[in-house]
Design a protein around this motif. Structure first.
Motif, short mmCIF file in Angstrom:
data_model
loop_
_atom_site.label_atom_id
_atom_site.label_comp_id
_atom_site.label_asym_id
_atom_site.label_seq_id
_atom_site.Cartn_x
_atom_site.Cartn_y
_atom_site.Cartn_z
N ALA A 28 0.97 -1.34 0.02
CA ALA A 28 -0.01 -0.21 -0.06
C ALA A 28 1.07 1.34 0.04
O ALA A 28 0.08 2.48 -0.56
CB ALA A 28 -1.22 -0.28 1.09
N VAL A 267 -5.46 0.87 3.90
CA VAL A 267 -4.81 0.86 1.88
C VAL A 267 -5.81 2.21 2.34
O VAL A 267 -5.07 3.23 0.49
CB VAL A 267 -5.18 -0.02 1.88
CG1 VAL A 267 -6.25 -0.19 -0.01
CG2 VAL A 267 -4.57 -1.44 2.49
N GLY A 268 -6.94 2.53 2.30
CA GLY A 268 -7.94 3.22 2.09
C GLY A 268 -7.32 5.25 1.97
O GLY A 268 -6.88 5.78 0.97
N GLU A 271 -4.40 5.12 -0.72
CA GLU A 271 -4.60 5.86 -1.73
C GLU A 271 -5.18 6.90 -1.96
O GLU A 271 -4.55 7.54 -2.21
CB GLU A 271 -5.73 4.92 -1.60
CG GLU A 271 -5.49 3.56 -2.24
CD GLU A 271 -6.72 2.85 -2.39
OE1 GLU A 271 -7.74 2.85 -2.15
OE2 GLU A 271 -6.11 1.07 -2.85
N HIS A 274 -1.36 9.58 -1.45
CA HIS A 274 -0.69 9.49 -2.82
C HIS A 274 -1.22 9.76 -3.49
O HIS A 274 -0.78 10.95 -3.83
CB HIS A 274 -1.31 7.51 -2.94
CG HIS A 274 0.81 6.61 -2.18
ND1 HIS A 274 0.39 5.81 -2.10
CD2 HIS A 274 1.02 7.41 -1.37
CE1 HIS A 274 1.07 5.26 -1.09
NE2 HIS A 274 2.12 6.55 -0.39
N ALA A 275 -2.50 9.78 -3.21
CA ALA A 275 -3.67 10.88 -4.46
C ALA A 275 -3.69 12.50 -4.38
O ALA A 275 -3.17 13.05 -5.62
CB ALA A 275 -5.21 10.39 -4.72
#
Length: 279
Positions: A28, A267-268, A271, A274-275
């Motif tokens: 992740a 994990v969410g 994400e 990183h976005a």
């Protein structure tokens, strides 16, 4: 002696993590997996998690000075460092008076513990301490590589950086939950730490130093306090809340996942962060 911790750290307790979960956390994009809640001095699980991953750093958050013999911890450090060089960071702390009957002279006890670790060859550059108040933060600045505070806010991160100065690691942990419904998010937070931890003296005193009142601390936390301790909302909102620690001076943002599936939360969150950093 440098070590690459990454922007994000994942905080998990022993019952929440296994080798497969550690590999998922690594995929992740987390730089560090922090093993929480006073792991035993032999650090056997830490070694297994490192065996299951390739680049992830493993940290302890924290080895407890009351329950983990310093000589055993030092031997564990050397064993792990020999097997996985550059991938282990020893986080040390003093625990809480509500848990340990022998709790007394926490500052002096931690100083003595650090002395024993240093005497056994554990490098100060691979050690961080759990520090909240100014005196403990100065100890982190003067004796070890930095600090890994928990139950904190971005304002604490700003104040901690001012005390630490440049060149010391500041690795705050922040609760996170991707949940757009604010009422549901607050209810989840109040039924677990942070809500259940507001009666712990060290945490409560630190929050009072930051300006929160007894009313904020009552009944598992006011909305204002819960919202400051927990990044919740849509993914982009959670990411922005966490990245505020970086803007306040943090070297890494530790994520304490809330909800029924901590790995899915991690994990969410990764994400979303990183976005946000790619925008």
């Amino acid at each position: 002696m440098t070590i690459d911790l990454g922007l994000l750290g994942a905080h998990l307790r022993e019952h929440e993590v296994n080798p497969a979960a550690a590999a998922q956390v690594e995929r992740a994009g987390y730089g560090t997996l922090w093993l929480d809640a006073s792991p035993p001095a032999d650090l056997g699980l830490a070694e297994k998690l490192l065996d299951a991953t390739t680049r992830l750093v493993l940290g302890t958050s924290i080895v407890n000075a009351w329950t983990a013999d310093a000589d055993t911890v030092a031997a564990s450090y050397h064993r792990i460092e020999a097997r996985h060089p550059g991938r282990f960071l020893l986080g040390v702390g003093i625990g809480h008076r509500e848990v340990h009957a022998e709790y007394a002279s926490p500052y002096d006890t931690l100083v003595s513990y650090l002395d024993r670790l240093a005497g056994a060859g554990v490098p100060s550059g691979r050690t961080v301490v759990a520090a909240l108040g100014p005196r403990m933060l100065r100890l982190a600045r003067d004796r070890v590589a930095g600090t890994i505070p928990g139950m904190t806010t971005t304002e604490h991160t700003r104040r901690a950086r001012a005390i630490l100065g440049p060149g010391r690691l500041l690795l705050p942990g922040h609760f996170a939950l991707i949940e757009p419904d604010a009422g549901r998010a607050r209810a989840i937070a109040r039924s677990a730490p942070p809500g259940l931890a507001l009666g712990v003296t060290n945490y409560a005193n630190n929050l009072r130093r930051l300006g929160y009142t007894d009313d904020d601390l009552a009944d598992a936390g006011s909305d204002r306090l819960i919202d400051d301790l927990v990044a919740h909302g849509e993914p982009a909102t959670v990411a922005d809340r966490l990245l505020a620690h970086r803007d306040a001076g943090a070297d890494q943002i530790g994520v304490f996942p809330l909800g029924d599936d901590p790995i899915a939360t991690l994990v969410g969150v990764a994400e979303a962060v990183h976005a946000a950093t790619a925008r």
